[in-house]
Design an enzyme around this catalytic site. Structure first.
Site, PDB file in Angstrom:
ATOM      1  N   GLY A 218      14.043  18.305 -20.229  1.00  0.00           N
ATOM      2  CA  GLY A 218      12.831  18.987 -19.782  1.00  0.00           C
ATOM      3  C   GLY A 218      12.916  19.523 -18.371  1.00  0.00           C
ATOM      4  O   GLY A 218      13.917  19.376 -17.658  1.00  0.00           O
TER       5      GLY A 218
ATOM      6  N   LYS B  21       6.841  11.931   0.617  1.00  0.00           N
ATOM      7  CA  LYS B  21       7.174  12.965   1.586  1.00  0.00           C
ATOM      8  C   LYS B  21       7.380  12.344   2.964  1.00  0.00           C
ATOM      9  O   LYS B  21       6.646  11.446   3.371  1.00  0.00           O
ATOM     10  CB  LYS B  21       6.056  14.015   1.649  1.00  0.00           C
ATOM     11  CG  LYS B  21       5.951  14.919   0.427  1.00  0.00           C
ATOM     12  CD  LYS B  21       4.811  15.911   0.584  1.00  0.00           C
ATOM     13  CE  LYS B  21       4.666  16.802  -0.639  1.00  0.00           C
ATOM     14  NZ  LYS B  21       5.789  17.756  -0.756  1.00  0.00           N
TER      15      LYS B  21
ATOM     16  N   HIS C   1      -3.133  12.495  -5.206  1.00  0.00           N
ATOM     17  CA  HIS C   1      -2.666  12.932  -3.884  1.00  0.00           C
ATOM     18  C   HIS C   1      -3.745  12.843  -2.804  1.00  0.00           C
ATOM     19  O   HIS C   1      -3.521  12.290  -1.720  1.00  0.00           O
ATOM     20  CB  HIS C   1      -2.167  14.374  -3.952  1.00  0.00           C
ATOM     21  CG  HIS C   1      -1.118  14.622  -4.985  1.00  0.00           C
ATOM     22  ND1 HIS C   1      -0.213  13.661  -5.384  1.00  0.00           N
ATOM     23  CD2 HIS C   1      -0.813  15.726  -5.709  1.00  0.00           C
ATOM     24  CE1 HIS C   1       0.594  14.161  -6.295  1.00  0.00           C
ATOM     25  NE2 HIS C   1       0.251  15.410  -6.507  1.00  0.00           N
TER      26      HIS C   1
END
Length: 517
Positions: free
Chosen positions: A37, A209, A267
């Site tokens: 995928g 991050k 998030h």
């Protein structure tokens, strides 16, 4: 961070030759369900390639790709090679690829048939673990649609693959983790049948991050800010995550999710928690996640009877992005003509605890806006103005601290100074810190490494997932029961968003920080 697995330490270099220490995990393997995928091709394998190139993966390591697509091992490897080249066009070289590609294997599995797991996963793993000498530590990565989670988890459990025997066994689950509180609780209870909580890694790549991780370091490693980090000195906090892209090829998923499920449940609320949490007892995964959970539990429920005072939703319409005309959301392929799915949302939230009582947190996220950016802006209270009121006509702009998470990663602090050659005039000055353009590890690289170490700091806890869904589920049900296609506001693509969003702050005498500042 807590490290449960043994490993060695190596020196890695940034492009400017500054040295940084990076842990190298002990031997293990990664089994990717959905290996044929898009996620595996665009993110996972490119991240593993870079880790291997930088000598940050263990020497004894392999990847077993598992998928339903019939293909040869050569076809599988060539497809992934193209994905790595697309992800890192300047960071690809044939020598590094030839060293990495021998670690890629592939098996064909029908996700719903247990017998294929015995033959194509369990027996294949035993064979490969002996060949690569990885010692029995395994990570299963579910890079598959949520509708297939249960089949894969069941068959891993029933075939004994969920057990920890020679080494550790971890499972990484991609979002969305449920679509409301009930389905999230059901999925958690289902996973508990086969995997213990320490084995479960619910991924949110935003948390991995570099700039997001730096929020905690900035807050708790610098003593000058902690005394100011409360309701006495902070006026408000704005958290923004916008993008220029539309739904692209994800209309099927997005019609079911919308911006609140896609961005806010994970998030946006994670960024809020990192900004608002108390100092943990120790910088270890258990204690960090406990403090984030306390924040989620302290967020004041959004009053459904006064929803318009706390929430705005909207859809993007036609407009101009980068000089090109783009269609509105309802004109996108796969989107219903009478869709009520929001592509933009703004929220006004309060945290009912001692530190943050009365301080509004403004959150906004949307698609097809004029700039892609993610930032957290902390606005401090204005100075008492009495001493300047007779000699200055303009208001003094309050100090602000901004964590810029993307694309211009860094931190800025704005403060006032006297303008040169003036009797009494102020000049705002910004102190800037910018990350180097070439970050050593990207989000998926950090997330994969931490899973190999058994460190769950960058992953969701079961309690955290359920607490955020508990906050948002009543709002989602109210919207889906009452919104009509005619009622949902629109905003032009390429704009700053709907004008209704400004009212959330105008009621409080505040304004949004402009996009792109």
């Amino acid at each position: 961070m807590k490290r449960e697995s043994s490993g060695s330490r190596m020196e890695l270099l940034y492009p400017d030759s500054n040295t940084f220490k990076v842990d190298v995990p002990s031997p293990c393997c990664l089994v990717i369900f959905g290996a044929s995928g898009d996620l595996a091709r665009r993110k996972l394998v490119p991240s593993l390639y870079r880790l291997n190139k930088n000598k940050t993966l263990p020497d004894k390591f392999f990847v077993l790709g598992v998928g339903r697509t019939e293909m040869s091992i050569d076809t599988f490897r060539e497809s992934l090679k193209l994905g790595v080249k697309e992800a890192f066009p300047r960071d690809f070289d044939e020598t590094s690829w030839s060293e990495f590609v021998v670690k890629l294997q592939y098996s064909i599995v029908d996700y719903s048939i247990m017998e294929t797991y015995v033959r194509s996963v369990k027996e294949r793993l035993v064979q490969l673990e002996e060949e690569y000498n990885t010692g029995g530590s395994r990570i299963f990565y579910l890079a598959i649609p949520p509708t297939q989670f249960r089949s894969v988890i069941t068959n891993l459990g029933e075939t004994g693959l969920a057990k920890e025997e020679k080494g550790y066994t971890h499972i990484i689950i991609e979002k969305p983790f449920g679509r409301d509180l009930e389905t999230a609780q059901e999925l958690n209870r289902f996973i508990e049948k086969y995997f213990a909580e320490h084995q479960v890694f619910r991924i949110d790549h935003y948390l991995a991050k570099e700039t997001v991780q730096n929020i905690l370091m900035f807050r708790f490693a610098n003593s000058i800010f902690e005394p100011l980090w409360n309701r006495r000195y902070i006026d408000s906090i704005q958290i923004t995550a916008t993008e220029t892209l539309g739904v692209e090829k994800r209309a099927g998923y997005y019609e079911e999710a919308g911006i609140i499920r896609d961005m806010f449940q994970n998030h946006m609320l994670q960024l809020l928690a990192l900004t608002a949490m108390e100092p943990p007892v120790a910088f270890e995964d258990e204690w960090v996640r406990v403090e984030k959970y306390k924040v989620f539990r302290s967020i004041r429920p959004i009053p459904l009877g006064r929803l318009d005072e706390h929430l705005v939703v909207a859809q993007y319409g036609k407009g101009i992005i980068s000089g090109e005309e783009v269609p509105g959301y309802r004109e996108e392929t796969g989107v219903s003509n009478d869709s009520i799915t929001p592509t933009y949302s703004a929220m006004r939230l309060f945290i009912d605890n001692w530190r943050w009582n009365g301080v509004p947190f403004y959150l906004r996220s949307g698609k097809r806006l004029h700039r892609k950016m993610t930032e957290i802006a902390v606005r401090f209270r204005a100075v008492p103005h009495l001493m300047f009121s007779k000699i200055m006509s303009d208001d003094i702009e309050p100090n602000s601290l901004v964590f810029k998470l993307q694309p211009d990663e860094g931190i800025s602090l704005t403060f006032q100074t006297k303008s040169p050659s003036s009797r009494m005039s102020l000049n705002p000055v910004s102190m800037q810190f910018s990350y180097q353009k070439d970050v050593l590890l990207d989000a998926y690289e950090w997330a994969l490494l931490d899973c190999m170490f058994g460190d769950q700091t960058l992953y969701w806890s079961q309690d955290g997932v359920e607490a955020t869904w508990a906050l948002l589920t009543p709002v989602l049900k109210m919207l889906e029961a009452t919104l009509s296609p005619e009622q949902i506001p629109t905003y032009p693509s390429g704009s700053d968003g709907p004008k209704e969003a400004a009212l959330l702050l105008k009621r409080d005498g505040r304004t949004w920080r402009p996009l792109g500042v």
